[in-house]
Design a protein around this motif. Sequence first.
Motif, short mmCIF file in Angstrom:
data_model
loop_
_atom_site.label_atom_id
_atom_site.label_comp_id
_atom_site.label_asym_id
_atom_site.label_seq_id
_atom_site.Cartn_x
_atom_site.Cartn_y
_atom_site.Cartn_z
N LEU A 147 0.94 -1.26 -0.04
CA LEU A 147 -0.02 0.12 -0.07
C LEU A 147 0.86 1.14 0.09
CD1 LEU A 147 -2.83 1.36 0.26
CD2 LEU A 147 -2.44 1.09 2.77
N ILE A 148 0.79 1.88 -1.03
CA ILE A 148 1.40 3.19 -0.97
C ILE A 148 0.68 4.43 -0.98
CG2 ILE A 148 2.88 4.70 -2.59
CD1 ILE A 148 3.77 2.13 -4.12
N ILE A 149 0.82 5.02 0.30
CA ILE A 149 -0.15 6.26 0.59
C ILE A 149 0.52 7.74 -0.03
CG2 ILE A 149 -1.15 7.81 2.43
CD1 ILE A 149 -0.82 5.07 4.29
N VAL A 150 -0.31 8.18 -0.97
CA VAL A 150 0.35 9.53 -1.59
C VAL A 150 -0.46 10.64 -1.17
CG1 VAL A 150 1.24 10.13 -3.68
CG2 VAL A 150 0.57 7.70 -3.57
N PRO A 151 0.08 11.41 -0.18
CA PRO A 151 -0.24 12.63 0.09
C PRO A 151 -0.44 13.75 -1.14
CG PRO A 151 1.11 12.13 1.97
CD PRO A 151 1.38 11.13 0.70
N ASN A 152 -1.64 14.53 -1.03
CA ASN A 152 -1.73 15.56 -2.02
C ASN A 152 -0.40 16.45 -2.33
OD1 ASN A 152 -3.72 15.66 -4.11
ND2 ASN A 152 -4.25 17.77 -3.38
N GLY A 153 -0.10 17.01 -3.28
CA GLY A 153 0.68 18.05 -3.86
C GLY A 153 2.24 17.68 -3.63
N GLY A 154 2.40 16.64 -3.71
CA GLY A 154 3.98 16.05 -3.79
C GLY A 154 4.43 15.72 -5.18
N MET A 155 5.52 15.30 -5.11
CA MET A 155 6.28 14.70 -6.39
C MET A 155 5.58 13.45 -6.80
SD MET A 155 10.11 16.18 -6.33
CE MET A 155 10.40 18.03 -6.05
N LEU A 156 4.85 13.39 -7.96
CA LEU A 156 4.23 12.02 -8.33
C LEU A 156 5.22 10.92 -8.44
CD1 LEU A 156 0.87 13.52 -9.82
CD2 LEU A 156 1.45 12.76 -7.61
N PHE A 157 6.36 11.37 -9.22
CA PHE A 157 7.08 10.57 -9.58
C PHE A 157 7.72 9.24 -8.47
CE2 PHE A 157 10.57 13.12 -8.36
CZ PHE A 157 11.97 12.39 -8.39
N GLU A 158 7.67 9.89 -7.36
CA GLU A 158 8.01 9.00 -6.26
C GLU A 158 7.28 7.92 -6.26
OE1 GLU A 158 9.50 12.22 -2.66
OE2 GLU A 158 7.40 12.09 -2.95
N GLN A 188 -7.23 12.13 -0.18
CA GLN A 188 -8.20 13.13 -0.49
C GLN A 188 -9.68 12.47 -0.52
OE1 GLN A 188 -7.67 16.65 -1.14
NE2 GLN A 188 -5.55 15.52 -0.42
N SER A 189 -10.69 13.25 -0.41
CA SER A 189 -12.15 12.58 -0.46
C SER A 189 -12.58 12.10 -1.91
CB SER A 189 -13.09 13.78 -0.15
OG SER A 189 -13.08 14.89 -1.05
N VAL A 226 -2.36 20.04 7.90
CA VAL A 226 -2.15 19.30 9.04
C VAL A 226 -3.10 18.14 9.19
CG1 VAL A 226 -2.42 19.45 11.43
CG2 VAL A 226 -0.88 21.16 10.18
N GLU A 227 -4.20 18.51 8.48
CA GLU A 227 -5.28 17.49 8.38
C GLU A 227 -4.96 16.31 7.92
OE1 GLU A 227 -6.76 21.60 9.73
OE2 GLU A 227 -5.70 20.79 7.96
N GLU A 228 -4.33 16.67 6.89
CA GLU A 228 -3.97 15.55 5.70
C GLU A 228 -3.04 14.42 6.56
OE1 GLU A 228 -2.70 14.96 1.25
OE2 GLU A 228 -2.51 16.78 2.23
N GLY A 229 -2.04 15.19 7.19
CA GLY A 229 -0.92 14.74 7.75
C GLY A 229 -1.70 13.64 9.12
N MET A 238 -4.68 12.48 9.27
CA MET A 238 -5.26 11.25 8.67
C MET A 238 -4.09 10.18 8.39
SD MET A 238 -7.13 10.85 5.01
CE MET A 238 -8.32 12.05 5.44
N VAL A 239 -3.09 10.35 7.94
CA VAL A 239 -2.14 9.43 7.67
C VAL A 239 -1.63 8.84 9.03
CG1 VAL A 239 0.25 8.93 6.61
CG2 VAL A 239 -1.49 10.49 5.48
N ILE A 240 -1.36 9.66 10.04
CA ILE A 240 -0.90 9.27 11.16
C ILE A 240 -1.73 8.69 11.92
CG2 ILE A 240 -0.44 10.28 13.69
CD1 ILE A 240 0.72 12.73 12.11
N ASP A 241 -3.07 8.87 11.91
CA ASP A 241 -4.11 8.02 12.69
C ASP A 241 -4.08 6.66 12.02
OD1 ASP A 241 -4.65 10.11 14.48
OD2 ASP A 241 -6.66 10.93 13.13
N PHE A 242 -4.13 6.57 10.68
CA PHE A 242 -4.26 5.30 9.92
C PHE A 242 -3.06 4.63 10.51
CE2 PHE A 242 -3.53 2.62 6.50
CZ PHE A 242 -4.47 2.12 6.15
N ILE A 243 -1.80 4.99 10.53
CA ILE A 243 -0.49 4.23 10.40
C ILE A 243 -0.29 3.72 11.93
CG2 ILE A 243 1.35 5.93 11.30
CD1 ILE A 243 1.75 3.42 8.10
N LYS A 244 -0.93 4.41 12.92
CA LYS A 244 -0.67 4.04 14.31
C LYS A 244 -1.62 2.60 14.22
CE LYS A 244 -0.68 8.38 16.81
NZ LYS A 244 -1.23 9.26 17.85
#
Length: 326
Positions: free
Chosen positions: A5-16, A48-49, A88-91, A93-99
Amino acid sequence: MKTILIIVPNGGMLFEAAGIADILMRANLHLPVGVDQQRYRVSLATTQSHQVIHGQSGLNLLADFKLAELDPRAAWDTIMITGRGDSVEEGNMVIDFIKLAAPQARRVVSVCGAAMLLAEAGLLDGRRATTHWRLLENLQSSYPRIRVEGGPLYIQDGEIWTSGGVSSGFDLTLALVEEDFGFSVARDIAQDMVMYLRRPGGQMQFSRFQLQAASDAGPIAELQCWIREHLADDLAVEKLADRVAMSPRNFTRVFTRETGVPPARYVAEARLAAARERLEQSHDTLERIAQVTGFGSSINLRRSFERQLHLTPGEYRQRFHCKKLA
């Protein structure tokens, strides 16, 4: 099947995310006969939603899942996060999921600034970790229980893997493949994709120390400018303290408070930065560069480069010299 599972937050470099997925899919093509059941299955999740991941380039990726709809207690083999996100909200969400997800996963991986999310989730406490070189000091100061290392492109500490900036995630992914399927498969992928399996130079991030200006205009800020213009001078703490009419002890305290680093380190980093710039943008001899940047001799210059960058000055020049000067 190894589910990734690759979690891709918004606004980053998509080639990663795209590059990591390509490496893993290429691995499937190189697997020996009889291990088909161990193939990678890669899924992208967006914070994102909707299922469109917006990259900072203006391009988009279509995710397989929305993170909010996934069960964090599902058994993923490996969970990878490729950035911090736009908010911060996006971050969070990832933190809560990964915990919740980390205990079920065989590996948890961060690329670039995503290490900050793993740190906030408590997954890096007591571990060695790295991140993009611009975030290293922030990571260490914000989370003192982490043993932050600024050199390696990636670090494995148990089931947690962290990597430096952007493309270092590709180096880490090849290392994951090597761990899963052995050297030969990882080597074949690297050769197919014209990548280094092991980058030269000790796999170091070529970070540049941020020569931060003093927080307020005044004697310390003026001294910083003077230091950068007089690198070949005697810049011992006692000499610098005399220049601003302070005792060495009080000067060290004030300088560190206003710049974030002790004066001796600031001088060392300023000299290294100047030497790197001259190697990149001039034809000066190593002896000349050593003299004007305060190293005194090419031997001292070489020792500093090998200690800090794991390269000789000559190797650094060969790799980063401006082509217009050639």
